[in-house]
Motif scaffolding. Structure first.
Motif, PDB file in Angstrom:
ATOM      1  N   ARG A 174      -4.857  -2.686   0.007  1.00  0.00           N
ATOM      2  CA  ARG A 174      -3.886  -2.252  -0.997  1.00  0.00           C
ATOM      3  C   ARG A 174      -4.246  -0.884  -1.577  1.00  0.00           C
ATOM      4  NH1 ARG A 174      -4.011  -7.754  -3.242  1.00  0.00           N
ATOM      5  NH2 ARG A 174      -5.020  -6.971  -5.126  1.00  0.00           N
ATOM      6  N   GLU A 175      -5.476  -0.737  -2.056  1.00  0.00           N
ATOM      7  CA  GLU A 175      -5.844   0.486  -2.777  1.00  0.00           C
ATOM      8  C   GLU A 175      -6.770   1.393  -1.980  1.00  0.00           C
ATOM      9  OE1 GLU A 175      -7.261  -0.361  -6.762  1.00  0.00           O
ATOM     10  OE2 GLU A 175      -6.171  -2.253  -6.757  1.00  0.00           O
ATOM     11  N   GLN A 176      -7.601   0.811  -1.137  1.00  0.00           N
ATOM     12  CA  GLN A 176      -8.570   1.635  -0.413  1.00  0.00           C
ATOM     13  C   GLN A 176      -8.903   0.982   0.925  1.00  0.00           C
ATOM     14  OE1 GLN A 176     -11.958   2.715  -2.770  1.00  0.00           O
ATOM     15  NE2 GLN A 176     -13.163   3.436  -1.022  1.00  0.00           N
ATOM     16  N   LEU A 177      -8.927   1.809   1.972  1.00  0.00           N
ATOM     17  CA  LEU A 177      -9.330   1.378   3.306  1.00  0.00           C
ATOM     18  C   LEU A 177     -10.417   2.303   3.803  1.00  0.00           C
ATOM     19  CD1 LEU A 177      -8.949  -0.198   6.033  1.00  0.00           C
ATOM     20  CD2 LEU A 177      -7.304   1.599   6.655  1.00  0.00           C
ATOM     21  N   SER A 222       0.409  12.217   2.216  1.00  0.00           N
ATOM     22  CA  SER A 222       0.500  11.452   0.977  1.00  0.00           C
ATOM     23  C   SER A 222       0.232  12.338  -0.235  1.00  0.00           C
ATOM     24  CB  SER A 222      -0.502  10.290   1.013  1.00  0.00           C
ATOM     25  OG  SER A 222      -0.499   9.576  -0.199  1.00  0.00           O
ATOM     26  N   GLU A 223      -0.763  13.205  -0.134  1.00  0.00           N
ATOM     27  CA  GLU A 223      -1.088  14.100  -1.249  1.00  0.00           C
ATOM     28  C   GLU A 223       0.069  15.046  -1.541  1.00  0.00           C
ATOM     29  OE1 GLU A 223      -4.672  15.909   0.064  1.00  0.00           O
ATOM     30  OE2 GLU A 223      -5.913  14.117  -0.267  1.00  0.00           O
ATOM     31  N   ASP A 252      -1.651   4.257  -4.657  1.00  0.00           N
ATOM     32  CA  ASP A 252      -1.967   5.460  -3.893  1.00  0.00           C
ATOM     33  C   ASP A 252      -3.163   5.145  -3.001  1.00  0.00           C
ATOM     34  OD1 ASP A 252      -0.856   7.846  -3.527  1.00  0.00           O
ATOM     35  OD2 ASP A 252      -1.742   8.855  -5.243  1.00  0.00           O
ATOM     36  N   THR A 253      -2.938   4.493  -1.883  1.00  0.00           N
ATOM     37  CA  THR A 253      -4.035   3.976  -1.064  1.00  0.00           C
ATOM     38  C   THR A 253      -4.860   5.111  -0.464  1.00  0.00           C
ATOM     39  OG1 THR A 253      -2.519   2.199  -0.476  1.00  0.00           O
ATOM     40  CG2 THR A 253      -4.593   2.327   0.746  1.00  0.00           C
ATOM     41  N   GLY A 254      -6.182   5.045  -0.648  1.00  0.00           N
ATOM     42  CA  GLY A 254      -7.076   6.044  -0.098  1.00  0.00           C
ATOM     43  C   GLY A 254      -7.608   5.622   1.261  1.00  0.00           C
ATOM     44  N   HIS A 292       0.834  -1.204   0.000  1.00  0.00           N
ATOM     45  CA  HIS A 292       0.000   0.000   0.000  1.00  0.00           C
ATOM     46  C   HIS A 292       0.869   1.255   0.000  1.00  0.00           C
ATOM     47  CE1 HIS A 292       0.214  -1.647   4.225  1.00  0.00           C
ATOM     48  NE2 HIS A 292       0.955  -0.577   4.302  1.00  0.00           N
ATOM     49  N   GLY A 293       0.208   2.401  -0.173  1.00  0.00           N
ATOM     50  CA  GLY A 293       0.907   3.662  -0.333  1.00  0.00           C
ATOM     51  C   GLY A 293       1.201   4.384   0.964  1.00  0.00           C
ATOM     52  N   HIS A 294       1.678   5.628   0.820  1.00  0.00           N
ATOM     53  CA  HIS A 294       2.154   6.399   1.970  1.00  0.00           C
ATOM     54  C   HIS A 294       1.057   6.656   2.999  1.00  0.00           C
ATOM     55  CE1 HIS A 294       6.022   7.025   0.162  1.00  0.00           C
ATOM     56  NE2 HIS A 294       5.517   7.620  -0.908  1.00  0.00           N
ATOM     57  N   ALA A 295      -0.151   6.947   2.558  1.00  0.00           N
ATOM     58  CA  ALA A 295      -1.208   7.288   3.514  1.00  0.00           C
ATOM     59  C   ALA A 295      -1.444   6.149   4.499  1.00  0.00           C
ATOM     60  CB  ALA A 295      -2.503   7.629   2.773  1.00  0.00           C
ATOM     61  N   LEU A 296      -1.547   4.923   3.985  1.00  0.00           N
ATOM     62  CA  LEU A 296      -1.809   3.787   4.864  1.00  0.00           C
ATOM     63  C   LEU A 296      -0.562   3.386   5.644  1.00  0.00           C
ATOM     64  CD1 LEU A 296      -3.619   1.740   6.066  1.00  0.00           C
ATOM     65  CD2 LEU A 296      -3.504   0.382   3.982  1.00  0.00           C
ATOM     66  N   ALA A 297       0.611   3.488   5.038  1.00  0.00           N
ATOM     67  CA  ALA A 297       1.838   3.185   5.775  1.00  0.00           C
ATOM     68  C   ALA A 297       1.982   4.122   6.975  1.00  0.00           C
ATOM     69  CB  ALA A 297       3.048   3.308   4.855  1.00  0.00           C
ATOM     70  N   LEU A 298       1.716   5.400   6.758  1.00  0.00           N
ATOM     71  CA  LEU A 298       1.775   6.370   7.851  1.00  0.00           C
ATOM     72  C   LEU A 298       0.703   6.088   8.901  1.00  0.00           C
ATOM     73  CD1 LEU A 298       2.512   9.864   6.281  1.00  0.00           C
ATOM     74  CD2 LEU A 298       3.595   8.905   8.316  1.00  0.00           C
TER      75      LEU A 298
END
Length: 737
Positions: A596-599, A626-627, A319-321, A288-294
């Motif tokens: 992966r993509e959306q939570l 992330s943005e 780019d996980t939302g 997953h992307g930065h938003a979820l990793a953070l």
């Protein structure tokens, strides 16, 4: 294979032991395969390498990937689960005469029958307690207890004293001893014995230990954080001082403490068992992307028993939302949006903390016509015995003739359990259906019952006779009347062998009453919904518990039931200890990192407070960071981004080699934060870091989300005494910690 620098370091590890701390989605299987291939390339014989995987599916996946990557004709090492290793070791010790030959119990009914016999023997002097003890759930709890004794390598009395197995389980230690006698008499073993018996034999005989040691140079263990005491001790015996042990896992994902795992196993216990080790991080997730990793880093930060390691999103991850919603409508809207984007529902998963929380999801999806499937088919709403009985009570209110149906009466008399044997209940139901009268005082049908059993059944019969007069009541009122009439909450808590199981059953009652209220006055519609036959749909959204989702991932994850007291799970009668809170937080960490993509995290709203874990993720901050990372270099953002935990965000950015202007969320004196979350964004249950009340500590936000208050705790000047004070949230100056 294309490996990261961190992965290459693991593969190239030299001599001695190693610990590999792998975050969720870090490609640890790929790294382990590469490590095995490297050892083979260096000339280590395949027979001198042992790879241990957590379960059979993980073992098969590893074997197939290893075979695909190895050169043609290359001999490959043994890849086993702990149970298969124990089975092989048991065979060797049996051939050597160290263990008696026994047959493995492979069917659940075989173990249940043995535990029934052990229970009867343990309660020989208390026949009145037998009916409750022979209940299927109590036998299941006894089986768990027996397996845990062998996993923890402690005496049954010690384990029962240490853990909370609920009321009326004092006989468990004695039943364990009787079960052991029965296993020995009949020449049988359980799956837990595959490790327990060899370990006892080896630890009691140094000569045997010498015979099984010396065959290994390297041992690689996956999911090391989930192994129990017995597994670790057996591993230490087999490895001896010669084999180099590489443990791969993540203490933040240790979620099986209830069956013997401990986060310290990956931390202090490893070096205490094997000695000094080289530590390797696998910090980059490819999931997953930065938003979820953070968000994951924020979510686990409050735990003390955790590795000092960040999860970093890889360069080409999605780019996980992130989103937070409320109620069943948020679940349905999320799935509808996903479907309208041209995505399949079988790419999505609805996760919950416990199976009771799937009931509103199942009913909402049924009403909306959304196909779904369950990870466990026995958890379909209409298949739960308690739900079948409650639907039966409502049916009786609408159809008085059911009072003459013995099968229907038997169902209602048996749920929730009156602690009476099924055979006696069946005979009583047949008599009542025929005579429509309660038996006389000395009737043989009730004469052998204890006074409380007779009172329970007589009250239940009175309720059944009353229900046909209440057919006009709305479903929620009628259901609540039944729940109170059968004293369901009290009975379910007493019947459960574990406190958390009783609380889950009670939560199921609350959920059903809530769902009934949504249908207004339509009793028939609610009955039809509870009894609607439904099967797993391969094209539908998957519903699973977080425990069942360990090791898996989906493009879309909806984490439902994220309410305080549901997740984290606790009650007034069973408050959270610091250790349990940390385990719940690790479970939440596992839940959100399946996406992966959306939570989308969903809480129920209404009388349910949002989970404290939602606030701990600082998800809005994570989304904004992330943005800005996506827009870096475009000159779009000049002003610093105010975040609630700037130190963590700055450390994350530094680990990536990125630089963004970050600031602590500022606030005006005496007011709420000027930048960052507004007062309405605070969740009940969150902790607060700073306040205008002087020296001290803000404990939590309380009240309801629409009108929250803060409870202030601070040390009185010159004294070590805590003083509490409540105040409106408008007085808050500071940020969510």
């Amino acid at each position: 294979m294309r490996l990261t620098d961190e992965q290459r370091a693991v593969v190239a590890h030299g001599e001695g032991h190693a610990r590999v701390a792998a975050v969720a989605g870090a490609g640890k299987t790929t790294t382990m395969v590469a490590r095995v291939l490297k050892l083979l390339e260096q000339g280590v014989p395949a027979a001198r390498i042992l790879v241990l995987m957590f379960n059979r599916s993980a073992r098969e996946d590893f074997q197939s990937r290893l075979a695909a990557m190895a050169p043609a004709g290359q001999a490959l090492p043994d890849v086993r689960t702990f149970h298969s290793l124990g089975h092989r070791l048991t065979g060797s010790l049996t051939r050597w005469g160290a263990l008696a030959s026994r047959q493995l119990l492979t069917a659940d009914w075989q173990l249940e029958r043995l535990l029934r016999q052990a229970t009867l023997a343990a309660l020989a002097d208390d026949p009145g307690a037998r009916d409750a003890a022979l209940d299927a759930e109590r036998l299941e709890a006894l089986a768990h207890f027996c397996a845990l004794v062998k996993a923890e390598m402690v005496t049954p009395a010690e384990l029962h004293d240490r853990l909370d197995f609920g009321e009326n389980t004092d006989y468990f230690p004695v039943a364990f001893e009787h079960a052991e006698q029965l296993l020995a008499e009949h020449g049988l073993v359980s799956y837990a014995d595959l490790l327990y018996r060899p370990l006892l034999a080896l630890e009691a005989d140094p000569e045997l230990c010498r015979r099984v040691r010396g065959f290994l140079d390297h041992v690689i263990i996956d999911e090391y954080q989930d192994i129990n005491v017995a597994q670790q001790r057996l591993l230490a015996l087999l490895a001896g001082r010669e084999a180099a042990v590489m443990a791969v896992g993540d203490a933040n994902q240790c979620i099986y403490e209830w069956r013997g795992a401990h986060p310290d196993t990956m931390l202090e216990r490893f070096t205490a068992t094997f000695g000094a080790a080289t530590d390797y991080p696998l910090s980059t997730t490819f999931r997953h992307g930065h938003a979820l990793a953070l968000a994951a880093n924020h979510a686990i930060a409050a735990n003390r028993r955790r590795p000092d390691q960040l999860c970093l999103a890889g360069a080409h991850t999605p780019d996980t939302g992130l989103a937070v919603g409320q109620g069943a409508s948020a679940v349905l809207d999320t799935l509808d949006d996903w479907h309208r984007q041209g995505r399949r529902l079988d790419e999505a998963c609805l996760l919950v903390r416990s199976w009771a929380l799937t009931v509103p999801l199942q009913l909402s999806l049924l009403r909306a016509g959304v196909p779904f499937r369950l990870a466990r088919e026995d958890r379909f709403v209409f298949r739960l015995p308690l739900v079948q009985a409650l639907a039966g009570y409502l049916m009786l209110a609408r159809s008085p003739s059911l009072l003459q149906d013995p099968e229907h009466l038997h169902l209602l008399l048996a749920q929730p359990t009156p602690f009476v044997a099924r055979e006696r209940l069946a005979a009583l139901a047949a008599r009542l259906a025929d005579t429509q009268r309660w038996p006389e005082r000395h009737d043989p049908l009730i004469d052998g019952l204890k006074p409380h059993q007779r009172r329970t059944l007589k009250r239940r019969w009175a309720l059944l006779c009353e229900l046909p007069k209440l057919g006009s009541w709305p479903p929620a009122k009628l259901l609540q009347h039944v729940v109170e009439g059968v004293e369901a909450e009290k009975v379910l808590k007493r019947a459960a062998a574990r406190r958390d199981k009783g609380e889950e059953d009670v939560r199921l009652l609350d959920v059903l009453v809530e769902q009934a209220s949504e249908l207004g006055d339509d009793v028939e519609a609610f009955i039809e919904l509870l009894r609607r036959p439904v099967e797993n749909r391969d094209d539908g959204v998957l519903i699973s518990t977080v425990h069942g989702a360990k090791g898996l991932e989906w493009p879309l994850v909806v984490l439902a039931g994220s309410n305080e007291e549901d997740f984290p799970h606790y009650s007034r009668d069973n408050p959270l200890s610091p250790q349990r809170l940390e385990e719940e937080r690790r479970l939440f960490y596992v839940a959100i990192t399946r996406a992966r993509e959306q939570l989308c995290i969903v809480h129920d709203g209404g009388d349910h407070r949002p989970s404290r874990f939602i606030g701990e993720t600082a998800w809005r901050d994570c989304q904004q960071v992330s943005e800005r990372l996506s827009a870096a270099g475009q000159g779009e953002y000049a002003s610093p981004l105010a975040v609630s935990v700037p130190g963590l965000v700055e450390r994350y950015l530094a680990s990536l080699g990125q630089a963004l202007p970050i600031a602590a969320a500022a606030s005006a004196p005496g007011g709420v934060a000027e930048s960052g979350p507004a007062a309405a964004d605070y969740c009940v249950g969150q902790r607060i870091r700073h306040a205008v009340f002087g020296e001290g500590e803000i404990a939590v936000i309380e009240g309801n989300p629409a009108n929250p208050v803060i409870e202030v705790r601070f040390l009185q000047a010159g004294r070590r005494r805590l003083i509490a004070r409540r105040a409106p949230i408008e007085l808050l100056e500071g940020v969510v910690a």
